[in-house]
Design an enzyme around this catalytic site. Structure first.
Site, PDB file in Angstrom:
ATOM      1  N   ASP A 111       0.851  -1.197   0.000  1.00  0.00           N
ATOM      2  CA  ASP A 111       0.000   0.000   0.000  1.00  0.00           C
ATOM      3  C   ASP A 111       0.888   1.250   0.000  1.00  0.00           C
ATOM      4  O   ASP A 111       0.383   2.373  -0.058  1.00  0.00           O
ATOM      5  CB  ASP A 111      -1.002  -0.005   1.159  1.00  0.00           C
ATOM      6  CG  ASP A 111      -0.345   0.080   2.514  1.00  0.00           C
ATOM      7  OD1 ASP A 111       0.894  -0.065   2.602  1.00  0.00           O
ATOM      8  OD2 ASP A 111      -1.074   0.267   3.513  1.00  0.00           O
ATOM      9  N   SER A 112       2.214   1.050  -0.008  1.00  0.00           N
ATOM     10  CA  SER A 112       3.137   2.154  -0.288  1.00  0.00           C
ATOM     11  C   SER A 112       2.852   2.701  -1.687  1.00  0.00           C
ATOM     12  O   SER A 112       3.343   3.770  -2.043  1.00  0.00           O
ATOM     13  CB  SER A 112       4.591   1.695  -0.179  1.00  0.00           C
ATOM     14  OG  SER A 112       4.813   0.546  -0.982  1.00  0.00           O
ATOM     15  N   ASP A 161      -1.216  -6.273  -0.515  1.00  0.00           N
ATOM     16  CA  ASP A 161      -1.288  -5.624   0.799  1.00  0.00           C
ATOM     17  C   ASP A 161      -2.732  -5.220   1.101  1.00  0.00           C
ATOM     18  O   ASP A 161      -3.449  -4.737   0.224  1.00  0.00           O
ATOM     19  CB  ASP A 161      -0.417  -4.359   0.749  1.00  0.00           C
ATOM     20  CG  ASP A 161       0.274  -4.067   2.054  1.00  0.00           C
ATOM     21  OD1 ASP A 161       0.050  -4.794   3.041  1.00  0.00           O
ATOM     22  OD2 ASP A 161       1.076  -3.109   2.074  1.00  0.00           O
ATOM     23  N   LYS A 203      -0.795  -9.423   2.778  1.00  0.00           N
ATOM     24  CA  LYS A 203      -0.047  -8.890   3.927  1.00  0.00           C
ATOM     25  C   LYS A 203      -0.958  -7.941   4.688  1.00  0.00           C
ATOM     26  O   LYS A 203      -1.749  -7.224   4.078  1.00  0.00           O
ATOM     27  CB  LYS A 203       1.208  -8.148   3.468  1.00  0.00           C
ATOM     28  CG  LYS A 203       1.994  -7.531   4.642  1.00  0.00           C
ATOM     29  CD  LYS A 203       3.315  -6.945   4.234  1.00  0.00           C
ATOM     30  CE  LYS A 203       3.241  -5.517   3.751  1.00  0.00           C
ATOM     31  NZ  LYS A 203       2.675  -4.543   4.708  1.00  0.00           N
ATOM     32  N   GLU A 212      -0.966  -5.361   8.506  1.00  0.00           N
ATOM     33  CA  GLU A 212      -0.164  -4.799   9.584  1.00  0.00           C
ATOM     34  C   GLU A 212      -0.723  -5.201  10.949  1.00  0.00           C
ATOM     35  O   GLU A 212      -1.932  -5.395  11.091  1.00  0.00           O
ATOM     36  CB  GLU A 212      -0.133  -3.266   9.468  1.00  0.00           C
ATOM     37  CG  GLU A 212       0.579  -2.781   8.221  1.00  0.00           C
ATOM     38  CD  GLU A 212       0.703  -1.260   8.138  1.00  0.00           C
ATOM     39  OE1 GLU A 212       0.279  -0.554   9.079  1.00  0.00           O
ATOM     40  OE2 GLU A 212       1.239  -0.787   7.116  1.00  0.00           O
ATOM     41  N   GLU A 252       9.748  -3.713  10.374  1.00  0.00           N
ATOM     42  CA  GLU A 252      10.105  -2.409   9.795  1.00  0.00           C
ATOM     43  C   GLU A 252      10.634  -1.458  10.862  1.00  0.00           C
ATOM     44  O   GLU A 252      10.014  -1.273  11.913  1.00  0.00           O
ATOM     45  CB  GLU A 252       8.878  -1.786   9.096  1.00  0.00           C
ATOM     46  CG  GLU A 252       9.205  -0.416   8.502  1.00  0.00           C
ATOM     47  CD  GLU A 252       8.243   0.073   7.436  1.00  0.00           C
ATOM     48  OE1 GLU A 252       7.360  -0.703   7.002  1.00  0.00           O
ATOM     49  OE2 GLU A 252       8.395   1.235   7.027  1.00  0.00           O
TER      50      GLU A 252
HETATM   51  O1  KIV Z   1       3.551  -1.084   1.650  1.00  0.00           O
HETATM   52  C1  KIV Z   1       4.725  -1.485   1.568  1.00  0.00           C
HETATM   53  O2  KIV Z   1       5.419  -1.295   0.554  1.00  0.00           O
HETATM   54  C2  KIV Z   1       5.269  -2.192   2.710  1.00  0.00           C
HETATM   55  C3  KIV Z   1       6.719  -2.549   2.660  1.00  0.00           C
HETATM   56  C4  KIV Z   1       7.553  -1.359   2.885  1.00  0.00           C
HETATM   57  C5  KIV Z   1       7.042  -3.639   3.600  1.00  0.00           C
HETATM   58  O3  KIV Z   1       4.584  -2.462   3.630  1.00  0.00           O
END
Ligand code: KIV
Length: 291
Positions: free
Chosen positions: A70-71, A109, A139, A141, A208
């Site tokens: 989600d970056s 994510d 993924k 959090e 992280e």
């Molecule tokens: O969203 C993302 O790119 C991440 C990575 C930095 C692990 O969570």
């Protein structure tokens, strides 16, 4: 609570001498291969990807795991943080990365607000990433706070990568992006979070922005692989945001980033040269012209 279903059974992981990406198979990397890599002590690299074209480059380069992070919010879609990213956006970007790749395990994510409400909400949205985008894992959090959701997803057959330490979706609660796990109490909490996600069935966990010594300690105490970002050299794998890694990011990058190229300068130069040649009338030349 679940035990991890991912221990490679005899003969079911990749053959001896094979690396996570390499060898003579041409199927996609699976979470079972990742468990086998930890047992072999093989370190591996993960990159983010947000589109089919870039993902294809990384897949051909032998990157075994691609995270549609989600970056994308701040690295691809122009937001300041990851908070505004929606499920529809993650499904669209993840599907593109799946279409652009052949071998890499693609992880989608879960964006802010798509799983925190309840395990049922997590299940609904994780299923969208699996069914509509075709990712091989998701993924999310959170450590102890996300354990019940992880457990439900794993029970339903969805491989989950957890993410603890600095969790960027909590940027407003953290007041920025501070290093996590400093001091005894914070270090103990990080260990509890790591053990909780492993116990819930996560196949790997991102650490992280945590002190290197603590990340190494967590890595030693877990059976599942740790994926570090700003967590030193002692984790099983390393992840970087691709735009940071390749020098596409404008301005300062975090201390933990190494820039392996300066794509922003290369692309800018190409665009300036194109514009100059158009202005001068030297492009298109005869070889670019139909007769
Ligand atoms: O969203 C993302 O790119 C991440 C990575 C930095 C692990 O969570």
């Amino acid at each position: 609570m679940n035990a991890s279903p991912l221990q490679p059974a005899q003969g079911q992981g990749q053959r001896e001498g094979q690396t996570l990406y390499g060898g003579n198979t041409n199927r996609r990397v699976t979470v079972r291969d990742i468990a086998a890599a930890k047992q072999r002590g093989e370190k591996w690299a993960m990159l983010t990807a947000y589109d089919a074209l870039t993902a294809g480059v990384f897949d051909e380069a032998g990157i075994p795991v691609l995270l549609v992070g989600d970056s994308a919010g701040n690295c691809h879609l122009g937001y300041e943080t990851t908070v505004p990213v929606t499920m529809d956006q993650m499904v669209m970007l993840s599907a593109a990365v799946v279409r652009g790749t052949r071998r890499a395990l693609v992880i989608g994510d879960m964006p802010f607000g798509s799983y925190q409400e309840s395990p049922a909400q997590a299940m609904h949205n994780a299923a969208r990433l699996m069914k509509e985008a075709g990712v091989g894992a998701i993924k999310l959090e959170g450590g102890e706070r996300s354990a019940r959701s992880i457990e439900l997803l794993v029970e339903a057959g969805i491989p989950v990568m957890a993410h603890i330490g600095l969790t960027p979706q909590s940027v407003h609660a953290f007041g920025g992006y501070p290093v996590q796990g400093r001091g005894d109490e914070a270090a103990h909490q990080l260990l509890r979070d790591a053990k909780a996600v492993q116990q819930a069935g996560a196949f790997a966990v991102v650490l992280e922005a945590v002190p290197a010594e603590l990340a190494a300690q967590v890595t030693e105490q877990l059976a599942i692989p740790t994926v570090g970002i700003g967590a030193g050299a002692g984790t099983d794998a390393q992840v970087l945001v691709w735009t940071d890694m390749a020098g596409m990011t404008a301005g300062r990058v975090p201390k933990f980033v190494k820039q392996y190229a300066n794509l922003r300068a290369v692309l800018g130069d190409a665009a300036r040269e194109f514009a100059a040649e158009v202005g001068a009338g030297t492009f298109p030349a005869p070889e670019h012209t139909f007769k």
